[in-house]
Each structure stands twice: as structure tokens, then as C-alpha cells.
Design a protein around this motif. Structure first.
Motif, PDB file in Angstrom:
ATOM      1  N   GLY A 138      66.750  15.001 -50.647  1.00 19.84           N
ATOM      2  CA  GLY A 138      67.636  16.090 -50.259  1.00 19.84           C
ATOM      3  C   GLY A 138      68.874  16.159 -51.118  1.00 19.84           C
ATOM      4  O   GLY A 138      68.804  16.065 -52.345  1.00 19.84           O
ATOM      5  N   SER A 139      70.033  16.279 -50.469  1.00 21.61           N
ATOM      6  CA  SER A 139      71.295  16.470 -51.190  1.00 21.61           C
ATOM      7  C   SER A 139      72.426  15.738 -50.490  1.00 21.61           C
ATOM      8  O   SER A 139      72.487  15.692 -49.264  1.00 21.61           O
ATOM      9  CB  SER A 139      71.649  17.959 -51.244  1.00 21.61           C
ATOM     10  N   THR A 143      84.684  23.987 -46.280  1.00 25.95           N
ATOM     11  CA  THR A 143      83.895  24.352 -47.457  1.00 25.95           C
ATOM     12  C   THR A 143      83.065  23.159 -47.907  1.00 25.95           C
ATOM     13  O   THR A 143      83.443  21.996 -47.686  1.00 25.95           O
ATOM     14  CB  THR A 143      84.792  24.809 -48.617  1.00 25.95           C
ATOM     15  N   VAL A 144      81.934  23.478 -48.522  1.00 26.27           N
ATOM     16  CA  VAL A 144      81.031  22.454 -49.044  1.00 26.27           C
ATOM     17  C   VAL A 144      81.125  22.467 -50.565  1.00 26.27           C
ATOM     18  O   VAL A 144      81.058  23.528 -51.191  1.00 26.27           O
ATOM     19  CB  VAL A 144      79.580  22.724 -48.607  1.00 26.27           C
ATOM     20  N   ASP A 145      81.291  21.279 -51.158  1.00 23.45           N
ATOM     21  CA  ASP A 145      81.252  21.182 -52.616  1.00 23.45           C
ATOM     22  C   ASP A 145      80.687  19.820 -53.010  1.00 23.45           C
ATOM     23  O   ASP A 145      80.259  19.046 -52.160  1.00 23.45           O
ATOM     24  CB  ASP A 145      82.637  21.414 -53.231  1.00 23.45           C
ATOM     25  N   HIS A 146      80.684  19.569 -54.326  1.00 24.09           N
ATOM     26  CA  HIS A 146      80.144  18.326 -54.870  1.00 24.09           C
ATOM     27  C   HIS A 146      78.740  18.045 -54.323  1.00 24.09           C
ATOM     28  O   HIS A 146      78.450  16.928 -53.864  1.00 24.09           O
ATOM     29  CB  HIS A 146      81.074  17.143 -54.593  1.00 24.09           C
ATOM     30  N   VAL A 147      77.910  19.066 -54.386  1.00 18.98           N
ATOM     31  CA  VAL A 147      76.517  18.915 -53.939  1.00 18.98           C
ATOM     32  C   VAL A 147      75.711  18.275 -55.057  1.00 18.98           C
ATOM     33  O   VAL A 147      75.708  18.765 -56.200  1.00 18.98           O
ATOM     34  CB  VAL A 147      75.910  20.278 -53.557  1.00 18.98           C
ATOM     35  N   THR A 155      79.269  27.381 -47.683  1.00 26.21           N
ATOM     36  CA  THR A 155      78.557  26.403 -48.508  1.00 26.21           C
ATOM     37  C   THR A 155      78.237  26.934 -49.899  1.00 26.21           C
ATOM     38  O   THR A 155      77.631  26.225 -50.697  1.00 26.21           O
ATOM     39  CB  THR A 155      77.242  25.962 -47.814  1.00 26.21           C
ATOM     40  N   VAL A 156      78.629  28.173 -50.182  1.00 23.05           N
ATOM     41  CA  VAL A 156      78.427  28.775 -51.503  1.00 23.05           C
ATOM     42  C   VAL A 156      79.768  29.348 -51.962  1.00 23.05           C
ATOM     43  O   VAL A 156      80.665  29.561 -51.142  1.00 23.05           O
ATOM     44  CB  VAL A 156      77.355  29.890 -51.462  1.00 23.05           C
ATOM     45  N   PRO A 157      79.934  29.624 -53.265  1.00 22.37           N
ATOM     46  CA  PRO A 157      81.209  30.197 -53.726  1.00 22.37           C
ATOM     47  C   PRO A 157      81.521  31.499 -53.008  1.00 22.37           C
ATOM     48  O   PRO A 157      80.649  32.349 -52.795  1.00 22.37           O
ATOM     49  CB  PRO A 157      80.968  30.416 -55.229  1.00 22.37           C
TER      50      PRO A 157
END
Length: 531
Positions: A298-299, A288-292, A275-277
């Protein structure tokens, strides 16, 4: 001795032959077992024994469970299982006595056998890690229910079997109680179980007898070293969950080195989530998590698999760590075999991962033009405290105030670090008591203050002004922090979250941070009205 937590068990027992049990586990008996002898449940606490139970008398540090066997028989125990030392004490007992070399290691499997392997009839999800177990478990349960499953939940805050809810005494129940609970869930029509699995539970064999369909790992940081001794042993205890003896598949958050190590150590199929680079040279994650982006309280975020599958959803809880918890919850459900399209549709219908978790970033007062925002969170170690403060900082136009303490009789090495973390992340630091247990509360506070003062000197040298005060008891600290805060400030009351009992010198005192915070907010309103 405190009274035991009420026990959930099936209402309609399904007895099993004691002779068959002994044969199945290779247990010796001190006398021939009658052919008609049966047991319908298992208990390791004599105070919760009911008719037809097998009482398991475990050796303990202070006493042997065999000393309580006679009372268990009076309460209805049909037989006893113990070790050789216990059996010697029970030569005159009027019920059959079975003997195991290490009864604790067979307690879970025996209880599962007696209850006819209830976990095998449920979809099972187990979550471990230092922080985030509760939140992730609630989100998994929330998503499963959105998918139409009938969920059961076992964890720090509560135990829920269908519509029956009980407060939790342990993050993970003792093995005999857990198997009875799972059998009751099966009886109530529960078809999906989500559990927090603590390192204590793994080390103490509480989850023996359960093989989780999907096991999830949140993170690891310093905590519980009073029990495990060091971080390597702590990691090793959690790593046992990701072996074929305890799980079938794993989902691991690899945002730090501990997650990467866990994914590498697992001996079951693993899906990884980042969830982080990723740092240079790190292996690519499966998800992977992006476009937060900010979304309500929240998010919103996008999950993307290496094969191109994507899913966009949101969590109602603030902070990057709650994005990680939410992403883990989603991928755990996907790993169980639910298609991405079904999960996406369920999340859309449920307004994302909107489950509210008691005492986890719980907003007691939202704040307005006249009053501060007040938030209660369970952050009770250094890493969790840092993350909670970092999550609240961007939405705090004024000062960030934290009220917290450290637990007595637990991991003294983290106390100074927690004090330093508070000074690094907040503008006003109020050090108070958490649960002193049998330790002198002033001594615990002094250790926290020592770390805070060292960090305070560094903060002032860097041009930051941080206020540091010591206020006890805890209720007074919460009241003072809320009354002294200004509009635009955020007051974080950290460390106890949902807990309603504070143990001081062996005495249980009623204390709920949320109640105390609301009382302080009300007192502030009355003060403002009369001014």
C-alpha cells in the motif's frame, strides 16, 4: 421469497410497557391497552417474530404488512403497530393494535425506545459515500480495536457483534433489526460501533433512532440512480446524515466538488480532509495528506492539521483512493476526541491501517515468474472501476486485464460508461455478467459492450491496442482471463467482491469470484506442470 437473514437480538430481554410506548409516541389504539401489556423487541418481518415482540405492519408496494399480522401473532407477537388502513384489516385480532400515521417513520425510534436507546451507550461512527464505505468502516473498526475498544461492525460484508459474525443481506439492516442488534452488542460488552450508512438506508428510515457521534463522507459518483432518480437526489439523501437529527460531528473528504458541497451543506460541526492538491480558489482543508510513498502493498502518508498536529501512518491497500479511505478513518477517530498521540501509538503498534477487507483489492494470487497477479475487487460503478485500474497499473509490468459486467435491473445509464472506463484503463477487457437479476443478461452485456466499443475506436485512433471480448457465464470469463494471462500481467476481477450469490432470473446461484479465480489459478498451475 428468500428466507430472512438470521437476527441478532439480546439474550436477556428487558420488557417495556406497551401503554408507556403508546403515550411516548402519541399512538392511538383501536381498543384500550391492558396495563400489564409489555413488549420486549420490535420486528417488521413476521418471519423473525419471537415471543413478546411488537410487530410493525408496514404498508408496501405489493402487500400490506397487516396481511401477515396473524402469522406474527401465532409466532408470539404481543401487539401490532400499523397505519389506519392496516388497523381496519385487524379489527378481529386478539392483541392490542396501535396506529401511527406513517409507521415507517416511527419504526426506528420506537425500536430504539423499546431497547432502551442502545446507540446512546456506544461510541458510534457512520460512513457514507458511493465508494469506500466498507474499506473505511473496516479501518475505523481496526483502529478502535487497536485503541482497546470492543468493536461492533455493520456493513456490506458482515455484521459483527463482539465475536459473533453474520453475513450481511443489506448494507444497513432494517430499523427494527438494527436496534435489536445494537442492544445485543451492548449486552456483549461492545462499546464502539462502526456502520456503513447507505443512501437507501437514510431514505428508507433504516437508521432512524441512531444519532452518530461521528459521520464520515468518502465521495459521490453515479450509482443507484434507479432508486434516487438523479445525482442531486442521491446527494440530498446522503446529506441528511450530516444534520443534527442523525449525527453530532462530521468528517468529509473534499477531494472533489461533491465533497466540498457536502462540507458546506452539513449542519453539524465539520472537519475536512484533502488527499489531493487543492484546485485554485478552493478553501483550505482542516487535514491534508502529503508525503505519500509506497509501503509494502500500500502506501505510507502523513496527515497534517492546519493547527500543526501531524501523524504518519500507512495503509496496506493499494491506490490513492485507499489513502483517502485510510485518512478519513483516522480523522473520524480523532474527531471522536481521541488525542493524536494515542492514535499514533495505536497505529504504530498495529502496523498502520492493516485491516484486510474481503473482496476489496483482495489479492488471490500474487503473481510470479510463471503466473499473473490476480485481484478481486468490488468496483461496481464507473468511478470505482477507473480507480481500481489506476491503482493496479503502476505495479503491473505486463498487461492489465479486467473481467467485469454491470448489474441488471439497476441504473442502466452507467453501463456504457463502465465499458468505456474499462477500455480506457485496461489492455484486455473481458465483458461478462454481474448479477442479471430479472433482466436478460445478454441485453445488459450489450449495453456495456456498446460503450466499450465506442471507447475502443478512440483508443485505436490514439495508437493504443486494447483487446475486447465477451464471455459468459462469469465463471468461464474468469477462467479464460486467468488462463490466457501472461507472467507480469494483472487480472482484475471486478464488480462483486465478497459476494457469494449471483441472482439470475430470480434464482440464486452460488458464485464467488475469489473461489473461481483460485480455481482458475490452480488449473493454470496444473496446465503448466503437464506442459
Amino acid at each position: 421469497m428468500t428466507s430472512p437473514t438470521a437476527r441478532i437480538r439480546p439474550t436477556v430481554p428487558s420488557p417495556r410497557s406497551l401503554a408507556d410506548l403508546a403515550a411516548a409516541f402519541g399512538l392511538a389504539a383501536t381498543r384500550p391497552v391492558p396495563a400489564q401489556a409489555q413488549v420486549s423487541a420490535v420486528a417488521s418481518d413476521n418471519r423473525v417474530v419471537a415471543d413478546g415482540d411488537l410487530f410493525v405492519a408496514l404498508p408496501g408496494a405489493r402487500a400490506h404488512g397487516a396481511d401477515f399480522a396473524a402469522d406474527a401473532v401465532r409466532r408470539g407477537a404481543a401487539a401490532v403497530l400499523t397505519d389506519a388502513a392496516g388497523a381496519e384489516r385487524l379489527a378481529d385480532l386478539d392483541v392490542p393494535v396501535l396506529v401511527a400515521d406513517e409507521p415507517r417513520t416511527v419504526l426506528g425510534p420506537v425500536a430504539a425506545w423499546v431497547h432502551r436507546e442502545p446507540a446512546e451507550q456506544l461510541a458510534t461512527f457512520g460512513v457514507t459515500g458511493t465508494n469506500g464505505k466498507t474499506t473505511t468502516s473496516y479501518q475505523v473498526d481496526h483502529l478502535l480495536r487497536a485503541l482497546g475498544r470492543r468493536g461492533g461492525l455493520v456493513g456490506t460484508v458482515e455484521t459483527r457483534a463482539g465475536d459473533q459474525v453474520l453475513p450481511s443481506r443489506l448494507t444497513t439492516p432494517e430499523a427494527a433489526d438494527l436496534q435489536a442488534l445494537l442492544a445485543a452488542m451492548r449486552e456483549l460488552g461492545v462499546d464502539a460501533l462502526t456502520m456503513e450508512v447507505s443512501s437507501h438506508a437514510i431514505a428508507m428510515h433504516r437508521v432512524d433512532g441512531v444519532v452518530y457521534d461521528v459521520a464520515g463522507f468518502t465521495n459521490l459518483s453515479q450509482d443507484h440512480l434507479d432508486f434516487h432518480g438523479d445525482l442531486e437526489s442521491y446527494f440530498g439523501a446522503k446529506a441528511e446524515l450530516f444534520t443534527p437529527a442523525r449525527s453530532r460531528r462530521a468528517v468529509v473528504v473534499v477531494d472533489d466538488v461533491w465533497g466540498e458541497r457536502m462540507a458546506a451543506a452539513a449542519t453539524v460541526p465539520v472537519e475536512t480532509v484533502r488527499t489531493v492538491p487543492a484546485p485554485a480558489g478552493a478553501p483550505a482543508a482542516d487535514w491534508t495528506v502529503d508525503h505519500v510513498e509506497p509501503h509494502g502493498t500500500g502506501s505510507a502518508f502523513t496527515l497534517t492539521h492546519a493547527d500543526g498536529r501531524t501523524l504518519r501512518t500507512a495503509t496496506s491497500l493499494p491506490g490513492g483512493f485507499n489513502v483517502a479511505n485510510a485518512a478519513l478513518a483516522v480523522v473520524m477517530v480523532l474527531a471522536s476526541g481521541v488525542p493524536v498521540g494515542d492514535v499514533a501509538a495505536a497505529l504504530d503498534a498495529a502496523d498502520g491501517l492493516s485491516a484486510r477487507v474481503p473482496g476489496r483489492m483482495e489479492v488471490v494470487a500474487p503473481g510470479d515468474a510463471a503466473d499473473p497477479r490476480v485481484v478481486v475487487d468490488f468496483a461496481h460503478n464507473t468511478d470505482a472501476l477507473e480507480l481500481a485500474l489506476a491503482a493496479l497499473r503502476p505495479t503491473t509490468p505486463g498487461r492489465l486485464v479486467v473481467v467485469f459486467g454491470a448489474t441488471g435491473d439497476r441504473d442502466p445509464g452507467k453501463r456504457g460508461a463502465m465499458g468505456a472506463a474499462a477500455v480506457a484503463g485496461a489492455d484486455v477487457v473481458v465483458v461478462t455478467d454481474d448479477d442479471p437479476h430479472d433482466e436478460d443478461a445478454a441485453v445488459v452485456r450489450a449495453a456495456v459492450l456498446a460503450g466499450a466499443r465506442e471507447a475502443l475506436a478512440a483508443a485505436r485512433a490514439a495508437g493504443r491496442e486494447v483487446s475486447l471480448v465477451e464471455v459468459a457465464p462469469r465463471a468461464d470469463a474468469i477462467r479464460r482471463a486467468v488462463l490466457d494471462a501472461a507472467p507480469g500481467d494483472t487480472v482484475l476481477v471486478a464488480g462483486r467482491g465478497h459476494e457469494t450469490i449471483q441472482e439470475v432470473g430470480g434464482v440464486d446461484l452460488e458464485l464467488d469470484d475469489r473461489v473461481e479465480a483460485r480455481t482458475a489459478v490452480h488449473a493454470r498451475a496444473e496446465r503448466n506442470t503437464s506442459a
